[in-house]
Scaffold this motif. Structure first.
Motif, short mmCIF file in Angstrom:
data_model
loop_
_atom_site.label_atom_id
_atom_site.label_comp_id
_atom_site.label_asym_id
_atom_site.label_seq_id
_atom_site.Cartn_x
_atom_site.Cartn_y
_atom_site.Cartn_z
N VAL A 77 -29.98 -63.74 7.39
CA VAL A 77 -29.25 -64.82 6.72
C VAL A 77 -29.67 -64.97 5.27
O VAL A 77 -28.85 -65.07 4.37
CB VAL A 77 -29.46 -66.15 7.48
N GLN A 81 -26.73 -64.11 2.53
CA GLN A 81 -25.98 -65.27 2.10
C GLN A 81 -26.59 -65.92 0.87
O GLN A 81 -27.79 -65.96 0.70
CB GLN A 81 -25.90 -66.29 3.24
N GLU A 86 -23.86 -72.17 4.26
CA GLU A 86 -23.39 -71.05 5.07
C GLU A 86 -24.56 -70.35 5.75
O GLU A 86 -24.42 -69.78 6.84
CB GLU A 86 -22.60 -70.06 4.21
N GLU A 87 -25.73 -70.38 5.11
CA GLU A 87 -26.93 -69.83 5.74
C GLU A 87 -27.23 -70.58 7.04
O GLU A 87 -27.56 -69.98 8.06
CB GLU A 87 -28.13 -69.98 4.80
N SER A 90 -24.62 -69.62 9.71
CA SER A 90 -24.86 -68.24 10.17
C SER A 90 -26.11 -68.14 11.03
O SER A 90 -26.14 -67.41 12.02
CB SER A 90 -24.98 -67.30 8.97
N LYS A 93 -25.40 -69.69 14.47
CA LYS A 93 -24.54 -68.76 15.21
C LYS A 93 -25.33 -67.55 15.69
O LYS A 93 -25.07 -67.02 16.79
CB LYS A 93 -23.37 -68.31 14.33
#
Length: 229
Positions: A77, A81, A86-87, A90, A93
């Motif tokens: 990550v 990124q 968004e890190e 991610s 996830k």
């Protein structure tokens, strides 16, 4: 070591022995009483020890495996990124993927406050006993995000509205224990909690006329103490 069987003069002593050997706290394990034991005549004749089976929460094990795998989600990550939000998405996830769960992640952002909401039929596995798994994921995500940004970002991860339900539970607990402390004039030591849960207890009793609250101990065993004024 995922689980052990331990003995003690009482069930509580057996449990504490197991926790020390496993190096975990009570909220990270499942406890099964195999034998409640018996004191025996005159305290020792015919006595038998209590026996418990203590197993580390499986979901927590899976999280540790997800973090330790060769293609480390943290490193992936951070290197892939630029946007810290968004890190966070991610990274969470990535944990879900390593645990092989069918769970979705939705984000909402207000300034430096980021909320990630998990949903799906298997989402209960990501909550854990008293939110232990959810708290672990939130803690790790917070570390990932804030080591790649200069301005602190607060991450909250929720599932099935657990955070609000937990707040209500803690507020009720705080009032009940405050009443106990007032009646007995003896302090009460709560179990270790993450900082945001301790804050709920402190706020709930901040204006109480008969008790005060303090946080004691070192992380991850820091806990709230409710004392008479």
């Amino acid at each position: 070591m995922n689980g052990i069987t331990a003995k003690g003069q009482t069930v509580e002593e057996a449990v504490q022995s197991a926790l020390v050997q496993l190096g975990v706290s009570r909220d990270q394990v499942e406890i099964r009483i195999l034998d409640e034991g018996r004191k025996g005549f005159l305290g020792f004749l015919g006595s038998r020890p209590a026996i418990v089976e203590v197993t580390v929460n499986k979901a927590l094990d899976l999280i540790e495996e997800a973090v330790a795998v060769k293609s480390d989600p943290i490193e992936e990550v951070v290197s892939a990124q630029k946007d810290p939000i968004e890190e966070a998405v991610s990274y969470v996830k990535g944990i879900i993927r390593e645990m092989n769960l069918d769970v979705t992640v939705e984000k909402s952002v207000k300034g430096r406050e980021v909320k990630l909401t998990l949903s799906g039929e298997q989402v209960a596995l990501l909550i854990g006993k008293r939110g232990s798994t959810l708290n672990a994921i939130q803690y790790l995500t917070q570390l990932v995000v804030n080591r790649s940004t200069k301005q602190y970002i607060n991450i909250m991860i929720d599932a099935e509205n657990y955070r609000e339900k937990r707040r209500g539970t803690l507020e009720s607990l705080a009032q009940r224990l405050a009443k106990q402390v007032f009646n007995t004039k003896k302090k009460v030591i709560l179990e270790p909690m993450p900082s945001f849960e301790r804050k709920v207890i402190h706020q709930a009793l901040s204006h109480h006329p008969h008790v005060i609250t303090t946080s004691e101990g070192a992380e991850p065993h820091r806990h709230v103490v409710i004392s008479p004024k």
